[in-house]
Structures are given as C-alpha cells and as structure tokens.
Design a protein around this motif. Structure first.
Motif, mmCIF file in Angstrom:
data_model
loop_
_atom_site.group_PDB
_atom_site.id
_atom_site.type_symbol
_atom_site.label_atom_id
_atom_site.label_comp_id
_atom_site.label_asym_id
_atom_site.label_seq_id
_atom_site.Cartn_x
_atom_site.Cartn_y
_atom_site.Cartn_z
ATOM 1 N N UNK A 173 0.861 -1.171 0.000
ATOM 2 C CA UNK A 173 0.000 0.000 0.000
ATOM 3 C C UNK A 173 0.897 1.220 0.000
ATOM 4 N N UNK A 174 0.708 2.072 -0.985
ATOM 5 C CA UNK A 174 1.567 3.241 -1.152
ATOM 6 C C UNK A 174 0.698 4.485 -1.204
ATOM 7 N N UNK A 175 1.175 5.560 -0.609
ATOM 8 C CA UNK A 175 0.457 6.828 -0.701
ATOM 9 C C UNK A 175 1.120 7.658 -1.782
ATOM 10 N N UNK A 176 0.345 7.966 -2.825
ATOM 11 C CA UNK A 176 0.866 8.791 -3.913
ATOM 12 C C UNK A 176 0.333 10.205 -3.738
ATOM 13 N N UNK A 177 1.188 11.185 -3.967
ATOM 14 C CA UNK A 177 0.753 12.576 -3.874
ATOM 15 C C UNK A 177 0.363 13.018 -5.287
ATOM 16 N N UNK A 178 -0.932 13.331 -5.458
ATOM 17 C CA UNK A 178 -1.419 13.771 -6.767
ATOM 18 C C UNK A 178 -1.836 15.234 -6.665
ATOM 19 N N UNK A 179 -2.279 15.800 -7.781
ATOM 20 C CA UNK A 179 -2.757 17.189 -7.776
ATOM 21 C C UNK A 179 -3.932 17.357 -6.817
ATOM 22 N N UNK A 180 -4.713 16.291 -6.672
ATOM 23 C CA UNK A 180 -5.886 16.339 -5.787
ATOM 24 C C UNK A 180 -5.538 15.954 -4.352
ATOM 25 N N UNK A 181 -4.281 15.902 -4.012
ATOM 26 C CA UNK A 181 -3.876 15.528 -2.658
ATOM 27 C C UNK A 181 -3.421 14.088 -2.612
ATOM 28 N N UNK A 182 -3.123 13.599 -1.407
ATOM 29 C CA UNK A 182 -2.606 12.229 -1.285
ATOM 30 C C UNK A 182 -3.685 11.194 -1.585
ATOM 31 N N UNK A 183 -3.282 10.095 -2.236
ATOM 32 C CA UNK A 183 -4.237 9.012 -2.459
ATOM 33 C C UNK A 183 -3.508 7.695 -2.236
ATOM 34 N N UNK A 184 -4.190 6.761 -1.607
ATOM 35 C CA UNK A 184 -3.593 5.472 -1.270
ATOM 36 C C UNK A 184 -3.904 4.476 -2.376
ATOM 37 N N UNK A 185 -2.868 3.797 -2.861
ATOM 38 C CA UNK A 185 -3.053 2.811 -3.923
ATOM 39 C C UNK A 185 -2.341 1.513 -3.552
ATOM 40 N N UNK A 186 -2.869 0.397 -4.086
ATOM 41 C CA UNK A 186 -2.211 -0.894 -3.933
ATOM 42 C C UNK A 186 -1.307 -1.056 -5.145
ATOM 43 N N UNK A 187 -0.057 -1.407 -4.913
ATOM 44 C CA UNK A 187 0.879 -1.540 -6.014
ATOM 45 C C UNK A 187 1.588 -2.888 -5.905
ATOM 46 N N UNK A 188 1.881 -3.488 -7.055
ATOM 47 C CA UNK A 188 2.611 -4.761 -7.044
ATOM 48 C C UNK A 188 4.043 -4.494 -6.593
ATOM 49 N N UNK A 189 4.531 -5.323 -5.674
ATOM 50 C CA UNK A 189 5.900 -5.176 -5.182
ATOM 51 C C UNK A 189 6.890 -5.587 -6.281
ATOM 52 N N UNK A 190 6.538 -6.659 -7.025
ATOM 53 C CA UNK A 190 7.400 -7.129 -8.115
ATOM 54 C C UNK A 190 6.593 -7.271 -9.384
ATOM 55 N N UNK A 191 6.430 -6.175 -10.144
ATOM 56 C CA UNK A 191 5.677 -6.293 -11.392
ATOM 57 C C UNK A 191 6.319 -7.352 -12.289
ATOM 58 N N UNK A 192 5.489 -8.184 -12.903
ATOM 59 C CA UNK A 192 6.016 -9.215 -13.794
ATOM 60 C C UNK A 192 6.276 -10.546 -13.110
ATOM 61 N N UNK A 193 5.923 -10.653 -11.823
ATOM 62 C CA UNK A 193 6.165 -11.911 -11.118
ATOM 63 C C UNK A 193 4.959 -12.337 -10.290
ATOM 64 N N UNK A 194 4.773 -13.652 -10.189
ATOM 65 C CA UNK A 194 3.720 -14.237 -9.360
ATOM 66 C C UNK A 194 4.399 -15.299 -8.504
ATOM 67 N N UNK A 195 4.037 -15.379 -7.222
ATOM 68 C CA UNK A 195 4.612 -16.404 -6.347
ATOM 69 C C UNK A 195 3.637 -17.573 -6.242
ATOM 70 N N UNK A 196 4.170 -18.779 -6.326
ATOM 71 C CA UNK A 196 3.330 -19.972 -6.263
ATOM 72 C C UNK A 196 3.923 -20.926 -5.233
ATOM 73 N N UNK A 197 3.073 -21.337 -4.261
ATOM 74 C CA UNK A 197 3.520 -22.334 -3.275
ATOM 75 C C UNK A 197 3.068 -23.690 -3.775
ATOM 76 N N UNK A 198 4.045 -24.533 -4.119
ATOM 77 C CA UNK A 198 3.695 -25.812 -4.729
ATOM 78 C C UNK A 198 4.767 -26.868 -4.504
ATOM 79 N N UNK A 199 4.343 -28.110 -4.740
ATOM 80 C CA UNK A 199 5.285 -29.225 -4.749
ATOM 81 C C UNK A 199 5.703 -29.342 -6.210
#
Length: 173
Positions: A45-71
């Motif tokens: 969760x990141x707070x971005x400062x825009x022209x309309x003030x701060x806004x909270x957005x969810x951002x991918x920590x590692x764009x281009x990657x997915x974690x999979x728990x598997x055997x």
C-alpha cells in the motif's frame, strides 16, 4: 509427500492477475490443490501525492512476477509453465529454484502464526501503542487479519479498539 515450497513465476508485464487466476482455475479443474497450494502477488500500500492531494493505492511489489507455493513435479511444472502469459520459472535453465526461508520472510508472503493465549470475553492488558497499559475485554479475534478488538473503558464510556494480536496479553488474576 514432498513439502510445498514457494517458487517465482515470471509473467508478461501486466499479466500477473491473469496468470494467478489461470493457475488457480487450472488447479481447481485438475484437482491439484494438494500440489499447488497458494498463488500470491505481493502487494504494497503506497500513498501517492497527486494534484488532488494524497491518495492510497495498492501496487505490485514485483511487477512481472507471481509467487506460487507448490510441490514441484513434472505435472505442476508443466501446468504453470503452459499458462498463457507465464514465461516460466525464475531459476537457472529449466530448473525452478525455490525461495529460501529468509526470502519468504522478507517478502512477508507467509504470515507467521501468532499464538493467542486469550479468548473472547477475557480481560487483557494492552502492551503497545497509544493505549498501552489499559485493561480491556476481548470482543472479537480476527486470525485472518491478525487483529483483535478490545473494548476499553475510557472516561466512563466503552470504546472498541482494534489492535494487532500481539499488542495485548492476558491479565493474570
């Protein structure tokens, strides 16, 4: 049976959600939940400062990657490898390399179980935060989000407070 480990799957940019959803669907359709247990896209969760003030957005920590728990088996490797949008596992050559315990902890993918030694209705003492040392009564325990709601008596009024599970301890009589 071998223990499931976390693997990193590389995807086309912007395909993370599609790949994750496709893996989940394939796992359901083929009844492979025991082999592929969890699919995760680390978000922050990141707070971005825009022209309309701060806004909270969810951002991918590692764009281009997915974690999979598997055997890792030939079947699970092929299933994940052949998902549209997936370009393969992170590793060397055709060998998928699992994440280490340290890497998993750093990513915060697996929440470590907090052992709760109090129950609903118990009197607890708040051990941390603004209301430290206040005594309250446990009203709700939410293990999924690691939260506990405690009702504290302040200025003659009952006030519910939401805290982390480890911010309270049972009061010993």
């Amino acid at each position: 049976m071998e223990e499931a480990k976390w693997y990193v799957v590389h995807t086309y940019s912007g395909y993370e959600n599609t790949v994750a959803a496709s893996i989940e669907k394939a796992v359901e359709n083929r009844g492979m939940r025991d082999l592929i247990q969890e699919v995760n896209i680390p978000m922050e969760t990141v707070t971005e400062i825009t022209d309309n003030g701060p806004k909270t957005v969810e951002r991918k920590v590692f764009p281009g990657y997915v974690l999979v728990k598997m055997v890792l088996t030939d079947d699970t490797w092929h299933l994940v490898r052949n998902i549209r949008g997936s370009t393969g596992f992170v590793g060397s050559g055709n060998k998928a390399i699992p994440l280490s315990e340290e890497e998993i902890a750093a990513l915060g993918v697996e929440k470590h179980e907090v052992v709760v030694n109090y129950a609903l209705g118990d009197s607890v003492k708040i051990t941390d935060g603004a209301l430290e040392s206040f005594i309250g009564t446990v009203e709700e325990i939410d293990m999924d989000h690691s939260k506990v709601r405690v009702v504290v008596s302040m200025f003659g009024r009952e006030t519910p407070v939401e805290l982390e599970l480890d911010q309270v301890e049972p009061v010993s009589d």
